[in-house]
Write a protein that holds these residues in place. Structure first.
Motif, PDB file in Angstrom:
ATOM      1  N   ARG A  40       0.826  -1.203   0.000  1.00 32.79           N
ATOM      2  CA  ARG A  40       0.000   0.000   0.000  1.00 32.79           C
ATOM      3  C   ARG A  40       0.861   1.254   0.000  1.00 32.79           C
ATOM      4  NH1 ARG A  40      -2.709   0.154   6.115  1.00 32.79           N
ATOM      5  NH2 ARG A  40      -0.789   0.647   7.259  1.00 32.79           N
ATOM      6  N   GLN A  41       0.236   2.361  -0.391  1.00 32.83           N
ATOM      7  CA  GLN A  41       0.910   3.651  -0.385  1.00 32.83           C
ATOM      8  C   GLN A  41      -0.015   4.699   0.207  1.00 32.83           C
ATOM      9  OE1 GLN A  41       2.333   5.207  -4.172  1.00 32.83           O
ATOM     10  NE2 GLN A  41       3.959   6.295  -3.084  1.00 32.83           N
ATOM     11  N   PRO A  42       0.228   5.082   1.452  1.00 36.62           N
ATOM     12  CA  PRO A  42      -0.560   6.161   2.059  1.00 36.62           C
ATOM     13  C   PRO A  42      -0.289   7.478   1.344  1.00 36.62           C
ATOM     14  CG  PRO A  42       0.598   4.869   3.726  1.00 36.62           C
ATOM     15  CD  PRO A  42       1.173   4.494   2.412  1.00 36.62           C
ATOM     16  N   PRO A  43      -1.196   8.419   1.441  1.00 26.30           N
ATOM     17  CA  PRO A  43      -0.996   9.705   0.755  1.00 26.30           C
ATOM     18  C   PRO A  43       0.272  10.393   1.228  1.00 26.30           C
ATOM     19  CG  PRO A  43      -2.895   9.757   2.241  1.00 26.30           C
ATOM     20  CD  PRO A  43      -2.485   8.351   2.141  1.00 26.30           C
ATOM     21  N   GLY A  44       1.097  10.808   0.285  1.00 27.48           N
ATOM     22  CA  GLY A  44       2.321  11.524   0.590  1.00 27.48           C
ATOM     23  C   GLY A  44       3.444  10.675   1.158  1.00 27.48           C
ATOM     24  N   ASP A  91      -4.960   3.957   7.884  1.00 27.53           N
ATOM     25  CA  ASP A  91      -4.961   2.878   6.885  1.00 27.53           C
ATOM     26  C   ASP A  91      -5.436   3.360   5.523  1.00 27.53           C
ATOM     27  OD1 ASP A  91      -5.994   0.869   9.585  1.00 27.53           O
ATOM     28  OD2 ASP A  91      -4.069   0.653   8.560  1.00 27.53           O
ATOM     29  N   THR A  92      -5.773   4.626   5.409  1.00 22.20           N
ATOM     30  CA  THR A  92      -6.134   5.196   4.114  1.00 22.20           C
ATOM     31  C   THR A  92      -4.928   5.146   3.186  1.00 22.20           C
ATOM     32  OG1 THR A  92      -7.828   6.657   5.026  1.00 22.20           O
ATOM     33  CG2 THR A  92      -6.825   7.310   2.930  1.00 22.20           C
ATOM     34  N   ALA A  93      -5.126   4.563   2.010  1.00 23.29           N
ATOM     35  CA  ALA A  93      -3.994   4.383   1.095  1.00 23.29           C
ATOM     36  C   ALA A  93      -4.495   3.863  -0.239  1.00 23.29           C
ATOM     37  CB  ALA A  93      -2.992   3.382   1.675  1.00 23.29           C
ATOM     38  N   ILE A  94      -3.598   3.873  -1.220  1.00 25.34           N
ATOM     39  CA  ILE A  94      -3.820   3.099  -2.432  1.00 25.34           C
ATOM     40  C   ILE A  94      -3.263   1.695  -2.159  1.00 25.34           C
ATOM     41  CG2 ILE A  94      -3.334   2.850  -4.884  1.00 25.34           C
ATOM     42  CD1 ILE A  94      -2.917   5.892  -4.972  1.00 25.34           C
ATOM     43  N   TYR A  95      -4.075   0.702  -2.381  1.00 24.96           N
ATOM     44  CA  TYR A  95      -3.687  -0.680  -2.119  1.00 24.96           C
ATOM     45  C   TYR A  95      -3.421  -1.388  -3.449  1.00 24.96           C
ATOM     46  CZ  TYR A  95      -4.827  -0.289   2.807  1.00 24.96           C
ATOM     47  OH  TYR A  95      -4.841   0.068   4.144  1.00 24.96           O
ATOM     48  N   TYR A  96      -2.258  -2.019  -3.517  1.00 27.38           N
ATOM     49  CA  TYR A  96      -1.849  -2.743  -4.721  1.00 27.38           C
ATOM     50  C   TYR A  96      -1.679  -4.227  -4.415  1.00 27.38           C
ATOM     51  CZ  TYR A  96      -0.300   1.868  -6.403  1.00 27.38           C
ATOM     52  OH  TYR A  96      -0.234   3.190  -6.793  1.00 27.38           O
ATOM     53  N   CYS A  97      -2.024  -5.058  -5.374  1.00 25.30           N
ATOM     54  CA  CYS A  97      -1.580  -6.437  -5.326  1.00 25.30           C
ATOM     55  C   CYS A  97      -0.494  -6.600  -6.396  1.00 25.30           C
ATOM     56  CB  CYS A  97      -2.713  -7.433  -5.533  1.00 25.30           C
ATOM     57  SG  CYS A  97      -3.707  -7.271  -7.035  1.00 25.30           S
TER      58      CYS A  97
END
Length: 121
Positions: A40-44, A91-97
């Motif tokens: 995942r990538q949280p904002p910023g 836990d807000t983020a862009i989630y990737y698999c």
């Protein structure tokens, strides 16, 4: 060509469980040397590794998230799923698999497009 696609709700309330599914096409999740990963990538912020499930079905989790994380799979659907319990706004983020390939080296060779998950009431 291997493709990964994340799916799941984009909005989750605090204290609830975040559940995302990654559907894999073009290759089997039980093929040896492949590990199916959530990142995942949280904002910023930078990328954060959450955990993985191996071709064998064994799992491994980030120590910082281990108590709240579960990764499972459905081999009949060629899918693997992330569950993250007791979520907070952090836990807000862009989630990737992504697929981790350990055949002749170690690299992430295929990624999903990512899905935004926001934790908010």
């Amino acid at each position: 060509q291997v493709q990964l696609q994340e799916s799941g709700p984009g909005l989750v309330k605090p204290s609830q469980t975040l559940s995302l599914t990654c559907t894999v096409s073009g290759g089997s999740i039980t093929t040896i040397y492949y590990y199916w990963t959530w990142i995942r990538q949280p904002p910023g912020k930078g990328l954060e590794w959450i955990g993985k499930i191996a071709y064998s079905g064994s799992t491994d989790y980030s120590p910082s998230l281990k108590s709240r994380t579960s990764i499972s799979r459905d081999t009949s659907k060629n899918q693997f799923t992330l569950q993250l319990t007791s979520v907070t706004p952090e836990d807000t983020a862009i989630y990737y698999c992504a697929r981790l390939n350990e055949d002749g080296g170690v690299r992430y060779d295929y990624w999903g497009q990512g899905t935004q998950v926001t934790v908010s009431s």
